[in-house]
Design a protein around this motif. Sequence first.
Motif, PDB file in Angstrom:
ATOM      1  N   VAL A 176      -0.294-149.690   9.473  1.00 12.72           N
ATOM      2  CA  VAL A 176       0.173-150.681  10.518  1.00 12.72           C
ATOM      3  C   VAL A 176      -1.022-151.636  10.979  1.00 12.72           C
ATOM      4  CG1 VAL A 176       0.702-150.831  13.187  1.00 12.72           C
ATOM      5  CG2 VAL A 176       1.757-148.990  11.441  1.00 12.72           C
ATOM      6  N   ALA A 177      -0.437-153.183  10.950  1.00 16.71           N
ATOM      7  CA  ALA A 177      -1.611-154.001  11.503  1.00 16.71           C
ATOM      8  C   ALA A 177      -1.298-154.622  12.693  1.00 16.71           C
ATOM      9  CB  ALA A 177      -1.690-155.016  10.527  1.00 16.71           C
ATOM     10  N   PRO A 178      -1.523-154.302  13.957  1.00 23.76           N
ATOM     11  CA  PRO A 178      -1.438-154.788  15.257  1.00 23.76           C
ATOM     12  C   PRO A 178      -1.807-156.176  15.278  1.00 23.76           C
ATOM     13  CG  PRO A 178      -2.466-152.612  15.477  1.00 23.76           C
ATOM     14  CD  PRO A 178      -2.813-153.035  13.991  1.00 23.76           C
ATOM     15  N   TYR A 179      -0.749-157.067  15.440  1.00 25.48           N
ATOM     16  CA  TYR A 179      -1.079-158.517  15.698  1.00 25.48           C
ATOM     17  C   TYR A 179      -1.405-158.493  17.241  1.00 25.48           C
ATOM     18  CZ  TYR A 179      -0.568-163.587  14.895  1.00 25.48           C
ATOM     19  OH  TYR A 179      -0.592-164.842  15.059  1.00 25.48           O
ATOM     20  N   LEU A 180      -2.087-157.837  17.883  1.00 21.40           N
ATOM     21  CA  LEU A 180      -2.386-157.797  19.337  1.00 21.40           C
ATOM     22  C   LEU A 180      -4.108-158.240  19.502  1.00 21.40           C
ATOM     23  CD1 LEU A 180      -0.681-154.535  19.883  1.00 21.40           C
ATOM     24  CD2 LEU A 180       0.237-156.842  20.285  1.00 21.40           C
ATOM     25  N   LEU A 181      -4.183-158.864  20.567  1.00 18.19           N
ATOM     26  CA  LEU A 181      -5.504-159.586  21.009  1.00 18.19           C
ATOM     27  C   LEU A 181      -6.590-158.180  21.334  1.00 18.19           C
ATOM     28  CD1 LEU A 181      -7.578-161.641  20.937  1.00 18.19           C
ATOM     29  CD2 LEU A 181      -6.687-162.233  23.334  1.00 18.19           C
ATOM     30  N   ALA A 182      -5.927-157.428  22.213  1.00 15.43           N
ATOM     31  CA  ALA A 182      -6.796-156.305  23.056  1.00 15.43           C
ATOM     32  C   ALA A 182      -6.110-155.121  23.022  1.00 15.43           C
ATOM     33  CB  ALA A 182      -6.866-157.209  24.292  1.00 15.43           C
ATOM     34  N   PRO A 183      -6.793-154.040  23.392  1.00 12.66           N
ATOM     35  CA  PRO A 183      -6.290-152.610  23.596  1.00 12.66           C
ATOM     36  C   PRO A 183      -5.457-152.864  25.051  1.00 12.66           C
ATOM     37  CG  PRO A 183      -8.416-152.869  23.976  1.00 12.66           C
ATOM     38  CD  PRO A 183      -8.146-154.097  23.209  1.00 12.66           C
ATOM     39  N   GLY A 184      -4.505-151.805  25.069  1.00 14.22           N
ATOM     40  CA  GLY A 184      -3.732-151.659  26.208  1.00 14.22           C
ATOM     41  C   GLY A 184      -2.484-150.935  25.938  1.00 14.22           C
ATOM     42  N   TYR A 185      -1.512-150.923  26.922  1.00 12.25           N
ATOM     43  CA  TYR A 185      -0.155-150.328  26.778  1.00 12.25           C
ATOM     44  C   TYR A 185       0.308-150.510  25.470  1.00 12.25           C
ATOM     45  CZ  TYR A 185       4.512-148.914  27.577  1.00 12.25           C
ATOM     46  OH  TYR A 185       5.716-148.125  27.479  1.00 12.25           O
ATOM     47  N   PHE A 186       0.616-151.662  25.133  1.00 12.31           N
ATOM     48  CA  PHE A 186       1.337-151.705  23.681  1.00 12.31           C
ATOM     49  C   PHE A 186       0.440-151.201  22.537  1.00 12.31           C
ATOM     50  CE2 PHE A 186       3.693-155.873  25.145  1.00 12.31           C
ATOM     51  CZ  PHE A 186       4.927-155.307  25.579  1.00 12.31           C
ATOM     52  N   ALA A 187      -0.711-151.540  22.294  1.00  9.13           N
ATOM     53  CA  ALA A 187      -1.738-150.898  21.323  1.00  9.13           C
ATOM     54  C   ALA A 187      -1.527-149.538  21.425  1.00  9.13           C
ATOM     55  CB  ALA A 187      -2.960-151.603  21.254  1.00  9.13           C
ATOM     56  N   ASP A 188      -1.705-148.944  22.504  1.00  4.06           N
ATOM     57  CA  ASP A 188      -1.654-147.277  22.718  1.00  4.06           C
ATOM     58  C   ASP A 188      -0.274-146.889  22.275  1.00  4.06           C
ATOM     59  OD1 ASP A 188      -4.360-147.283  23.524  1.00  4.06           O
ATOM     60  OD2 ASP A 188      -3.747-146.866  25.612  1.00  4.06           O
ATOM     61  N   LYS A 189       0.558-147.481  22.542  1.00  2.00           N
ATOM     62  CA  LYS A 189       2.159-146.856  22.266  1.00  2.00           C
ATOM     63  C   LYS A 189       2.257-147.214  20.838  1.00  2.00           C
ATOM     64  CE  LYS A 189       6.823-147.105  23.894  1.00  2.00           C
ATOM     65  NZ  LYS A 189       7.381-147.150  22.495  1.00  2.00           N
ATOM     66  N   VAL A 190       1.958-148.342  20.017  1.00  2.00           N
ATOM     67  CA  VAL A 190       2.259-148.630  18.778  1.00  2.00           C
ATOM     68  C   VAL A 190       1.490-147.547  17.838  1.00  2.00           C
ATOM     69  CG1 VAL A 190       1.493-150.133  16.853  1.00  2.00           C
ATOM     70  CG2 VAL A 190       2.715-151.079  18.857  1.00  2.00           C
ATOM     71  N   ARG A 191       0.350-147.326  18.149  1.00  2.00           N
ATOM     72  CA  ARG A 191      -0.640-145.914  17.581  1.00  2.00           C
ATOM     73  C   ARG A 191       0.112-145.064  17.717  1.00  2.00           C
ATOM     74  NH1 ARG A 191      -5.395-145.401  15.410  1.00  2.00           N
ATOM     75  NH2 ARG A 191      -5.933-147.569  15.959  1.00  2.00           N
ATOM     76  N   ARG A 192       0.438-144.395  18.729  1.00  2.00           N
ATOM     77  CA  ARG A 192       1.076-143.171  18.823  1.00  2.00           C
ATOM     78  C   ARG A 192       2.448-143.092  18.210  1.00  2.00           C
ATOM     79  NH1 ARG A 192       1.074-143.401  23.899  1.00  2.00           N
ATOM     80  NH2 ARG A 192       3.338-144.092  24.019  1.00  2.00           N
ATOM     81  N   ASP A 193       3.398-144.037  18.341  1.00  2.01           N
ATOM     82  CA  ASP A 193       4.854-143.874  17.815  1.00  2.01           C
ATOM     83  C   ASP A 193       4.784-144.088  16.332  1.00  2.01           C
ATOM     84  OD1 ASP A 193       5.511-143.624  20.501  1.00  2.01           O
ATOM     85  OD2 ASP A 193       6.452-145.634  20.581  1.00  2.01           O
ATOM     86  N   THR A 194       3.710-144.980  15.713  1.00  2.00           N
ATOM     87  CA  THR A 194       4.012-145.308  14.417  1.00  2.00           C
ATOM     88  C   THR A 194       3.221-144.225  13.597  1.00  2.00           C
ATOM     89  OG1 THR A 194       1.951-146.642  14.410  1.00  2.00           O
ATOM     90  CG2 THR A 194       3.939-147.710  14.507  1.00  2.00           C
ATOM     91  N   LEU A 195       2.263-143.365  14.118  1.00  2.00           N
ATOM     92  CA  LEU A 195       1.639-142.349  13.407  1.00  2.00           C
ATOM     93  C   LEU A 195       2.977-141.118  13.457  1.00  2.00           C
ATOM     94  CD1 LEU A 195      -1.901-142.267  14.716  1.00  2.00           C
ATOM     95  CD2 LEU A 195      -1.266-142.779  12.449  1.00  2.00           C
ATOM     96  N   ALA A 196       3.548-140.973  14.596  1.00  2.00           N
ATOM     97  CA  ALA A 196       4.638-140.008  14.627  1.00  2.00           C
ATOM     98  C   ALA A 196       5.776-140.341  13.628  1.00  2.00           C
ATOM     99  CB  ALA A 196       5.242-139.839  15.923  1.00  2.00           C
TER     100      ALA A 196
END
Length: 232
Positions: A176-196
């Motif tokens: 997964v390559a997050p096209y996101l500028l900074a950490p936060g709610y979206f980045a944390d959720k993306v990491r958690r959900d995609t690893l699962a």
Amino acid sequence: MAVAHGSRDPRAAATVAALLDRVPLDVRVAYLDHSAPTLGQALSGLREAVVLPLLLTEAYHSRVDLPAALNEARAREPRLRVRYGHTLGPHPLLLTALERRLGEAGVPAGDPDTAVVLVSAGSSDARANAVIAETARVWRRSGWWTVTPAYASAASPTPAEAVASLVRAGAPRVVVAPYLLAPGYFADKVRRDTLAAGASVVADVLGPAPELVDVLVERYEAAQRQPVTLAG
């Protein structure tokens, strides 16, 4: 004047500060929401500024929110001269930055045994989501097994859905390559959900990648040459 979205998560402002610290310009920061200063506050007392959206796609914030905030500022400061630059993306260097983050996570660029899920924040503006889909299509040419776009909000597929679909399709490895500028709610959720969902690697957000510094300087220079006319 670099204008970021803003977040309640203090990591976001710290990341924006780290990025702007690397920019070889007299640069200040403003936020559209959740953080201070606002654009009007940051422009107060100035007579001239180049306003650059720290946004990765052109959507509602860059088309509506930012011009409205600028018009309000100019109404309060009639002598204020503003040039308005373009959003950071799309830009070829952002793909280089994405590959940098994947490389830091141990994923070689263009690995034919790796499927990439390109995750943006998502938008209610279909044009913005189409830009992400086109970015994925272009990046696919680099040799990856495939590159699939996904959206953390407002559009489909979700990142977890995209990962699960690639796993079912037989992709040797899904990252997964997050096209996101900074950490936060979206980045944390993306990491958690995609690893699962079966992703083997989730790269870091773009953050203060040197490619973003180069893009920001390029946007500044372009705005100086060809200022964008604001809706009045």
